[in-house]
Write a protein that holds these residues in place. Structure first.
Motif, mmCIF file in Angstrom:
data_model
loop_
_atom_site.group_PDB
_atom_site.id
_atom_site.type_symbol
_atom_site.label_atom_id
_atom_site.label_comp_id
_atom_site.label_asym_id
_atom_site.label_seq_id
_atom_site.Cartn_x
_atom_site.Cartn_y
_atom_site.Cartn_z
ATOM 1 N N HIS A 80 0.852 -1.199 0.000
ATOM 2 C CA HIS A 80 0.000 0.000 0.000
ATOM 3 C C HIS A 80 0.887 1.247 0.000
ATOM 4 C CE1 HIS A 80 -3.770 -2.191 0.743
ATOM 5 N NE2 HIS A 80 -3.022 -3.018 1.471
ATOM 6 N N VAL A 81 0.630 2.127 -0.971
ATOM 7 C CA VAL A 81 1.405 3.358 -1.104
ATOM 8 C C VAL A 81 0.428 4.523 -1.308
ATOM 9 C CG1 VAL A 81 3.162 4.588 -2.433
ATOM 10 C CG2 VAL A 81 3.316 2.103 -2.165
ATOM 11 N N PRO A 82 0.493 5.565 -0.495
ATOM 12 C CA PRO A 82 -0.386 6.722 -0.696
ATOM 13 C C PRO A 82 -0.129 7.346 -2.074
ATOM 14 C CG PRO A 82 0.712 6.838 1.438
ATOM 15 C CD PRO A 82 1.378 5.736 0.673
ATOM 16 N N PRO A 83 -1.174 7.877 -2.714
ATOM 17 C CA PRO A 83 -0.992 8.454 -4.054
ATOM 18 C C PRO A 83 0.003 9.615 -4.098
ATOM 19 C CG PRO A 83 -3.319 8.099 -3.586
ATOM 20 C CD PRO A 83 -2.587 7.870 -2.307
ATOM 21 N N LYS A 84 0.091 10.369 -2.993
ATOM 22 C CA LYS A 84 0.992 11.526 -2.959
ATOM 23 C C LYS A 84 1.744 11.571 -1.637
ATOM 24 C CE LYS A 84 -1.635 14.555 -6.047
ATOM 25 N NZ LYS A 84 -2.280 15.894 -6.186
ATOM 26 N N ASP A 85 2.873 12.288 -1.671
ATOM 27 C CA ASP A 85 3.677 12.517 -0.467
ATOM 28 C C ASP A 85 3.995 11.220 0.270
ATOM 29 O OD1 ASP A 85 3.503 15.300 -0.948
ATOM 30 O OD2 ASP A 85 1.561 15.373 0.073
ATOM 31 N N PHE A 86 4.370 10.202 -0.500
ATOM 32 C CA PHE A 86 4.686 8.905 0.097
ATOM 33 C C PHE A 86 6.194 8.778 0.341
ATOM 34 C CE2 PHE A 86 4.521 8.491 -4.512
ATOM 35 C CZ PHE A 86 5.746 7.924 -4.813
ATOM 36 N N ASP A 87 6.536 7.844 1.201
ATOM 37 C CA ASP A 87 7.935 7.527 1.482
ATOM 38 C C ASP A 87 8.452 6.638 0.344
ATOM 39 O OD1 ASP A 87 10.369 6.637 2.371
ATOM 40 O OD2 ASP A 87 9.661 5.963 4.337
ATOM 41 N N PRO A 88 9.433 7.091 -0.441
ATOM 42 C CA PRO A 88 9.930 6.288 -1.569
ATOM 43 C C PRO A 88 10.404 4.892 -1.177
ATOM 44 C CG PRO A 88 10.781 8.526 -1.686
ATOM 45 C CD PRO A 88 10.106 8.396 -0.348
ATOM 46 N N SER A 89 10.786 4.730 0.097
ATOM 47 C CA SER A 89 11.260 3.409 0.519
ATOM 48 C C SER A 89 10.156 2.356 0.447
ATOM 49 C CB SER A 89 11.821 3.477 1.941
ATOM 50 O OG SER A 89 10.798 3.755 2.892
ATOM 51 N N SER A 140 -8.284 -0.093 -10.183
ATOM 52 C CA SER A 140 -7.953 -0.187 -8.756
ATOM 53 C C SER A 140 -7.188 -1.480 -8.523
ATOM 54 C CB SER A 140 -9.228 -0.184 -7.900
ATOM 55 O OG SER A 140 -9.961 -1.387 -8.098
ATOM 56 N N ALA A 141 -6.508 -1.544 -7.371
ATOM 57 C CA ALA A 141 -5.762 -2.754 -7.029
ATOM 58 C C ALA A 141 -6.695 -3.950 -6.860
ATOM 59 C CB ALA A 141 -4.955 -2.511 -5.756
ATOM 60 N N ASP A 142 -7.888 -3.707 -6.325
ATOM 61 C CA ASP A 142 -8.852 -4.803 -6.148
ATOM 62 C C ASP A 142 -9.213 -5.442 -7.486
ATOM 63 O OD1 ASP A 142 -8.882 -4.476 -3.423
ATOM 64 O OD2 ASP A 142 -10.722 -3.260 -3.395
ATOM 65 N N GLU A 143 -9.384 -4.621 -8.513
ATOM 66 C CA GLU A 143 -9.712 -5.156 -9.837
ATOM 67 C C GLU A 143 -8.535 -5.939 -10.412
ATOM 68 O OE1 GLU A 143 -11.183 -2.139 -12.439
ATOM 69 O OE2 GLU A 143 -12.999 -1.793 -11.251
ATOM 70 N N VAL A 144 -7.335 -5.469 -10.184
ATOM 71 C CA VAL A 144 -6.144 -6.195 -10.647
ATOM 72 C C VAL A 144 -6.104 -7.583 -10.013
ATOM 73 C CG1 VAL A 144 -3.633 -6.257 -10.666
ATOM 74 C CG2 VAL A 144 -4.802 -4.085 -11.008
ATOM 75 N N VAL A 146 1.422 -6.408 -6.102
ATOM 76 C CA VAL A 146 0.575 -5.316 -6.575
ATOM 77 C C VAL A 146 0.848 -4.101 -5.696
ATOM 78 C CG1 VAL A 146 -1.780 -4.474 -6.893
ATOM 79 C CG2 VAL A 146 -1.234 -6.873 -7.380
ATOM 80 N N VAL A 147 1.183 -2.993 -6.327
ATOM 81 C CA VAL A 147 1.317 -1.730 -5.602
ATOM 82 C C VAL A 147 -0.058 -1.077 -5.589
ATOM 83 C CG1 VAL A 147 2.415 0.529 -5.509
ATOM 84 C CG2 VAL A 147 3.718 -1.466 -6.301
ATOM 85 N N ASP A 148 -0.655 -0.961 -4.418
ATOM 86 C CA ASP A 148 -1.990 -0.380 -4.276
ATOM 87 C C ASP A 148 -1.854 1.109 -4.001
ATOM 88 O OD1 ASP A 148 -4.557 0.378 -3.701
ATOM 89 O OD2 ASP A 148 -4.950 -1.222 -2.243
ATOM 90 N N GLY A 149 -2.079 1.895 -5.048
ATOM 91 C CA GLY A 149 -2.019 3.346 -4.901
ATOM 92 C C GLY A 149 -3.393 3.989 -4.974
ATOM 93 N N GLY A 150 -4.441 3.191 -4.700
ATOM 94 C CA GLY A 150 -5.794 3.714 -4.764
ATOM 95 C C GLY A 150 -6.362 3.670 -6.179
ATOM 96 N N THR A 151 -7.551 4.181 -6.324
ATOM 97 C CA THR A 151 -8.198 4.239 -7.640
ATOM 98 C C THR A 151 -7.498 5.279 -8.502
ATOM 99 O OG1 THR A 151 -10.324 3.601 -6.690
ATOM 100 C CG2 THR A 151 -10.378 4.647 -8.854
ATOM 101 N N VAL A 152 -7.275 4.952 -9.756
ATOM 102 C CA VAL A 152 -6.550 5.866 -10.638
ATOM 103 C C VAL A 152 -7.383 7.102 -10.941
ATOM 104 C CG1 VAL A 152 -5.199 4.015 -11.666
ATOM 105 C CG2 VAL A 152 -7.362 4.701 -12.732
ATOM 106 N N LEU A 153 -6.710 8.141 -11.404
ATOM 107 C CA LEU A 153 -7.353 9.436 -11.605
ATOM 108 C C LEU A 153 -8.243 9.481 -12.845
ATOM 109 C CD1 LEU A 153 -7.601 12.437 -10.775
ATOM 110 C CD2 LEU A 153 -5.559 12.873 -12.168
#
Length: 360
Positions: free
Chosen positions: A9-18, A152-156, A167-174
């Motif tokens: 799980h990775v937030p769409p913005k302002d995430f920790d690159p690690s 979305s990651a769920d659909e993947v 799967v990198v879950d970054g939320g629903t795409v824009l």
């Protein structure tokens, strides 16, 4: 029932690159990883690892001979994949990259294929992941053939389950729709798939939106071209002619030796009436430097007109000069003084030549 792949799980913005180090390492070791772009979710594999690419093809059930596009972390990397970038493609890169567009460009020397697809996604997760991998990825959309792309990651996961390594879950795409695909080479361009960047937007980048048709007196050829082009363009876009200005279009005509305020010739009015255009309100305009500065593209109706415009453009700084061309290489005979049949023939020839200016 499908099992779960590793989900990061990775937030769409302002995430920790690690947070992306783990999926990046999986990719470097030959794994396949799904991740979000701004358009839809994609499945990535490192392009230089044959086994990973073969696995990607198997997952997508991609027909042999249908290549995947490269996803890059930076626009500067495009030339590393495609070689020399055509000037027209450079315009799209400057305007829309990073962004929801895939360019199909001539491949570099020694490549197995003639063309190569390249894309620089605008999504921060996608670009950072590719950068951490340190190598271009091949990335098709995350969906089985015939199914809509996952947004979305769920659909993947529903589509592929543990066939994926992660799967990198970054939320629903824009944007929730696939990228626009444009093929560009030295001969021109073709929109292969329309996305949120429309055919019209691509056309505007290449051709501009402000057109000027130039003849001698601005009572015959150029006003016919102006009116016919306005009609053809509106029909092509599915709009009314009155809507064109709201879309940013400006279509004008002028004469290199025109007087101001003269009406269109009687035969020109009649010839265009038969083609569904009204020239009764036209009034002639002389060509000026100020007018040339206001347009993107100048189409000359005759070679003498072209030469006059070319001289005038020499008085403008290079950055202010519009593109100058002959509407038709051989030009159009001036019908002034001729009968209606000559005007009808001229109008038909002009209309035929105008088609190449329309969005493709």
């Amino acid at each position: 029932m499908r099992h779960m792949p590793r989900v990061i799980h990775v937030p769409p913005k302002d995430f920790d690159p690690s947070l992306l180090e783990e999926p990046a390492e999986i990719l470097r070791k030959g794994g396949v990883v799904a991740f979000p772009t701004e358009t839809v979710y994609g499945i990535g594999a490192v392009a230089k690892l044959p086994d990973a690419v073969a696995r990607l093809s198997e997952l997508k059930r991609r027909p042999e001979g249908k290549p995947f596009s490269y996803h890059l972390s930076d626009v500067s990397q495009v030339e590393e994949i495609a070689g020399a970038v055509p000037p027209m493609a450079r315009k799209l890169l400057d305007r829309y990259c990073p962004g929801p567009i895939t360019l199909v460009l001539p491949a570099g020397a020694g490549a197995e294929r003639r063309d190569v697809g390249v894309r620089v996604p605008a999504n921060e997760i996608a670009r950072k992941l590719i950068a951490l991998v340190g190598s271009p990825l091949l990335v098709p959309s995350a969906n089985p053939s015939g199914e809509p792309p996952a947004i979305s990651a769920d659909e993947v996961i529903r589509y592929f389950g543990d066939e994926l390594d992660a799967v990198v879950d970054g939320g629903t795409v824009l944007l929730k729709q696939a990228s626009t695909v444009v093929k560009v080479d030295e001969q021109g361009y073709q929109v292969l798939r329309e996305g949120i960047i429309t055919r019209e937007m691509v056309h505007q980048i290449f051709e501009g939106r402000r057109f000027l048709f130039v003849c001698t007196g601005n009572t015959c050829r150029s006003p016919m071209a102006e009116a016919l082009f306005r009609k053809l363009l509106a029909e092509k876009l599915g709009k009314s002619a009155d809507d064109l200005s709201e879309l940013g279009y400006r279509i004008l005509s002028a004469g290199t030796f025109a007087m101001k305020g003269a009406r269109a010739s009687e035969h020109a009015v009649e010839a265009l009436r038969r083609r569904g255009c009204d020239l009764t309100l036209h009034r002639s305009h002389p060509l000026t430097l100020e007018l040339l500065e206001e347009v993107d593209r100048v189409c000359a109706m005759g070679h003498a007109n072209y030469e006059v415009v070319e001289i005038l453009l020499g008085d403008l700084p290079p950055e202010s000069r519009p593109r100058l061309e002959m509407l038709r290489e051989e030009g159009f005979s001036d019908p002034v003084g001729g009968d209606l049949a000559e005007y009808l023939e001229c109008a038909a020839e002009i209309e035929k030549a105008l088609v190449r200016l329309l969005p493709r």
